[in-house]
Design an enzyme around this catalytic site. Structure first.
Site, mmCIF file in Angstrom:
data_model
loop_
_atom_site.group_PDB
_atom_site.id
_atom_site.type_symbol
_atom_site.label_atom_id
_atom_site.label_comp_id
_atom_site.label_asym_id
_atom_site.label_seq_id
_atom_site.Cartn_x
_atom_site.Cartn_y
_atom_site.Cartn_z
ATOM 1 N N ARG A 125 58.501 3.785 12.412
ATOM 2 C CA ARG A 125 57.637 5.116 12.374
ATOM 3 C C ARG A 125 58.244 6.200 11.573
ATOM 4 O O ARG A 125 57.905 7.336 11.832
ATOM 5 C CB ARG A 125 57.622 5.478 13.918
ATOM 6 C CG ARG A 125 56.974 4.569 14.731
ATOM 7 C CD ARG A 125 56.319 5.427 16.109
ATOM 8 N NE ARG A 125 55.741 4.252 17.025
ATOM 9 C CZ ARG A 125 56.182 3.608 18.026
ATOM 10 N NH1 ARG A 125 57.637 3.920 18.548
ATOM 11 N NH2 ARG A 125 55.423 2.720 18.510
ATOM 12 N N LYS A 147 51.826 12.466 -0.282
ATOM 13 C CA LYS A 147 50.871 11.332 -0.289
ATOM 14 C C LYS A 147 51.420 9.898 -0.758
ATOM 15 O O LYS A 147 52.149 9.837 -1.773
ATOM 16 C CB LYS A 147 49.642 11.450 -1.493
ATOM 17 C CG LYS A 147 48.712 12.502 -0.876
ATOM 18 C CD LYS A 147 47.552 12.426 -1.922
ATOM 19 C CE LYS A 147 46.368 13.251 -1.288
ATOM 20 N NZ LYS A 147 45.252 13.227 -2.291
ATOM 21 N N GLU A 189 47.270 14.940 -15.992
ATOM 22 C CA GLU A 189 47.570 15.442 -14.781
ATOM 23 C C GLU A 189 47.901 17.100 -14.772
ATOM 24 O O GLU A 189 47.406 17.828 -14.148
ATOM 25 C CB GLU A 189 48.349 14.881 -13.657
ATOM 26 C CG GLU A 189 47.828 13.424 -13.267
ATOM 27 C CD GLU A 189 46.871 13.670 -12.225
ATOM 28 O OE1 GLU A 189 46.587 14.751 -11.546
ATOM 29 O OE2 GLU A 189 46.186 12.533 -11.848
ATOM 30 N N LYS A 231 50.775 22.429 -7.998
ATOM 31 C CA LYS A 231 50.552 21.504 -6.847
ATOM 32 C C LYS A 231 51.340 21.822 -5.327
ATOM 33 O O LYS A 231 50.828 21.725 -4.599
ATOM 34 C CB LYS A 231 50.930 20.080 -7.408
ATOM 35 C CG LYS A 231 50.811 19.041 -6.198
ATOM 36 C CD LYS A 231 50.988 17.674 -6.622
ATOM 37 C CE LYS A 231 50.201 16.666 -5.647
ATOM 38 N NZ LYS A 231 50.367 15.420 -6.048
ATOM 39 N N GLU A 241 45.017 17.551 3.163
ATOM 40 C CA GLU A 241 43.661 17.680 2.397
ATOM 41 C C GLU A 241 42.612 17.803 3.482
ATOM 42 O O GLU A 241 41.490 17.092 3.369
ATOM 43 C CB GLU A 241 43.582 16.030 1.679
ATOM 44 C CG GLU A 241 42.609 16.191 0.430
ATOM 45 C CD GLU A 241 42.822 14.949 -0.361
ATOM 46 O OE1 GLU A 241 41.824 14.174 -0.391
ATOM 47 O OE2 GLU A 241 43.759 14.490 -1.044
ATOM 48 N N ARG A 245 43.334 21.320 -0.840
ATOM 49 C CA ARG A 245 44.029 20.288 -1.427
ATOM 50 C C ARG A 245 43.200 19.274 -1.988
ATOM 51 O O ARG A 245 43.436 18.503 -3.254
ATOM 52 C CB ARG A 245 45.006 19.505 -0.601
ATOM 53 C CG ARG A 245 45.884 18.593 -1.214
ATOM 54 C CD ARG A 245 47.006 17.717 -0.569
ATOM 55 N NE ARG A 245 47.665 17.043 -1.193
ATOM 56 C CZ ARG A 245 48.692 16.560 -0.767
ATOM 57 N NH1 ARG A 245 49.324 16.880 0.209
ATOM 58 N NH2 ARG A 245 49.183 15.468 -1.699
ATOM 59 N N ASN A 249 41.987 16.698 -6.666
ATOM 60 C CA ASN A 249 41.134 15.383 -6.919
ATOM 61 C C ASN A 249 40.193 15.641 -8.151
ATOM 62 O O ASN A 249 39.510 14.659 -8.664
ATOM 63 C CB ASN A 249 40.418 15.079 -5.880
ATOM 64 C CG ASN A 249 41.416 14.437 -4.643
ATOM 65 O OD1 ASN A 249 42.266 13.673 -4.894
ATOM 66 N ND2 ASN A 249 40.948 14.752 -3.377
ATOM 67 N N HIS A 252 38.949 12.799 -10.592
ATOM 68 C CA HIS A 252 39.469 11.645 -9.637
ATOM 69 C C HIS A 252 38.240 10.841 -9.238
ATOM 70 O O HIS A 252 38.569 9.626 -8.885
ATOM 71 C CB HIS A 252 40.325 11.854 -8.628
ATOM 72 C CG HIS A 252 41.949 12.290 -9.071
ATOM 73 N ND1 HIS A 252 42.128 13.249 -9.961
ATOM 74 C CD2 HIS A 252 43.229 11.725 -8.975
ATOM 75 C CE1 HIS A 252 43.532 13.338 -10.266
ATOM 76 N NE2 HIS A 252 43.887 12.202 -9.524
ATOM 77 N N HIS A 256 39.126 7.087 -10.190
ATOM 78 C CA HIS A 256 39.399 6.289 -9.456
ATOM 79 C C HIS A 256 38.115 4.981 -9.395
ATOM 80 O O HIS A 256 38.623 3.697 -9.216
ATOM 81 C CB HIS A 256 39.264 6.739 -7.942
ATOM 82 C CG HIS A 256 40.585 7.408 -7.672
ATOM 83 N ND1 HIS A 256 41.035 7.948 -6.385
ATOM 84 C CD2 HIS A 256 41.872 7.222 -8.387
ATOM 85 C CE1 HIS A 256 42.212 8.576 -6.456
ATOM 86 N NE2 HIS A 256 42.797 8.024 -7.664
ATOM 87 N N HIS A 269 46.159 5.546 -14.942
ATOM 88 C CA HIS A 269 45.625 6.597 -14.154
ATOM 89 C C HIS A 269 45.053 7.663 -14.810
ATOM 90 O O HIS A 269 44.109 8.376 -14.695
ATOM 91 C CB HIS A 269 46.583 6.984 -13.117
ATOM 92 C CG HIS A 269 46.201 7.905 -12.006
ATOM 93 N ND1 HIS A 269 44.981 7.743 -11.216
ATOM 94 C CD2 HIS A 269 46.484 9.293 -11.983
ATOM 95 C CE1 HIS A 269 44.882 8.892 -10.599
ATOM 96 N NE2 HIS A 269 45.664 9.728 -10.931
#
Length: 364
Positions: A125, A147, A189, A231, A241, A245, A249, A252, A256, A269
């Protein structure tokens, strides 16, 4: 470059961690982690390429500081961000009696950082981990913000968690061994950060592109630091998010989808995000939200950094893949757009026929 440091304060979890940026700082990793870790065992997760270049030096620094180091080396590439290698990580930790008082260090690019972070988030955990990113993309993007994820055949980063590191240590010296294609993917980025939040950074990138490509230390340190600032500020305001946030993206949604329809084999990417950003500015311009001059600026900036300006995939396949994205809300696509350089916002309910035209217009 003198040492620069940012502090990321996460209000939701009531904790903070530093982002430390300096040339050759990685040689001090053993003493640095003693500031956040009091245990004696460390799992160093890296890939075969990075480990061959830097693993021995990092292990030496850790051992000199008194740590017992267990190495976990995965194959380089996106395929390693999978359940198979996650499970192997669990087995290593269990077999070597790791517990919540021990530490994982991610030495590598985004694949290593995402896998190590998710391993840390889910083992018992949650156990502490430190990010030591070696690619430009990881330094300015994936290592900052918490993330973590592995991929699923249906989409990138489909299985993951928000889990903040104890520390991020960024050494620009690592970039000297980065192949040009990987350097450029990181630049995508950085360009994104300028387009969504800082016209000054976008202008700087436009004016200093030659020096950036030469890895001039002043330009490189400035754009890395400023990108991390942008960031970190957004992450501190919205860790999970729920609102702002999502602006990170930008590019993206299409990016993606491109990666997914090509099984993560054709575009890296940053290349996919660059095409996605181009699609986003054309979409904003078509909606009458963005001046043509800002569209042209964005296209030229992407071209300056030798990033792709189009794709050769089936637009219908890309359109279908858009709806598997995590940003889909109530079956409606959520687009991050800009209405000027440095200012982003979210728009929903865009006509599907226009989206299809944009995707077709990106064919080259």
């Amino acid at each position: 470059m003198s040492r620069q440091e940012l502090k990321v304060n996460i209000s939701e979890t009531k904790r903070s961690y530093p982002i430390i940026i300096a040339n050759n700082i990685s040689s001090q990793i053993g003493s640095l982690i003693s500031d956040c870790y009091r245990g004696n065992k460390v799992l160093l997760l890296s890939d075969a390429n990075v480990s061959g270049l830097y693993g021995a030096g990092i292990v030496s620094s850790l051992e000199k500081a008194g740590y017992q180091v267990l190495e976990y080396i995965i194959p380089a590439g996106e395929k390693s961000k999978s359940y198979h290698y996650l499970r192997k990580g669990y087995d290593l930790l269990v077999d070597n009696n790791f517990n919540r008082d021990n530490l994982i260090i991610a030495l590598g690019g985004g694949v290593v950082g995402d896998l190590a972070g998710f391993l840390a988030a889910t083992f018992m955990r949650g156990i502490p981990f430190v990010q030591l990113p070696t690619s430009l993309l990881a330094q300015v993007d994936s290592s900052v913000g918490g993330k973590t994820a592995i991929n699923h055949p249906a989409g990138k980063n489909m299985i993951g968690a928000f889990y903040q590191p104890e520390m991020v240590v960024i050494d620009p010296v690592f970039l000297k061994t980065l192949v040009p294609r990987e350097f450029k993917t990181g630049m995508a980025e950085i360009i994104k950060h300028g387009l969504i939040a800082d016209q000054g950074l976008a202008d700087y990138l436009f004016e200093r592109s030659k020096n950036v490509f030469k890895l001039e230390k002043d330009e490189l340190s400035h754009i890395i630091y400023r990108s991390c600032q942008i960031k970190a500020a957004i992450v501190m305001e919205d860790e999970k998010e729920k609102g702002k946030r999502a602006l990170l993206n930008y590019g993206h949604t299409i990016g993606h989808a491109l990666e997914a329809v090509t099984a993560y084999k054709k575009y890296n990417h940053g290349e996919a995000v660059a095409i996605g950003m181009l699609g986003a500015v054309r979409l904003a311009n078509s909606l009458g939200l963005l001046e043509k001059s800002d569209l042209q600026f964005t296209e030229e900036l992407i071209r300056l950094y030798d990033l792709p300006l189009g794709h050769q995939e089936d637009p219908e396949a890309i359109f279908t893949a858009l709806f598997r994205d995590k940003k889909v809300k109530n079956d409606s696509l959520r687009w991050v757009l800009i209405d000027r350089i440095g200012n982003a916002f979210i728009r929903e309910g865009i006509d599907h026929s226009l989206i299809k035209r944009i995707l077709e217009g990106l064919l080259c």
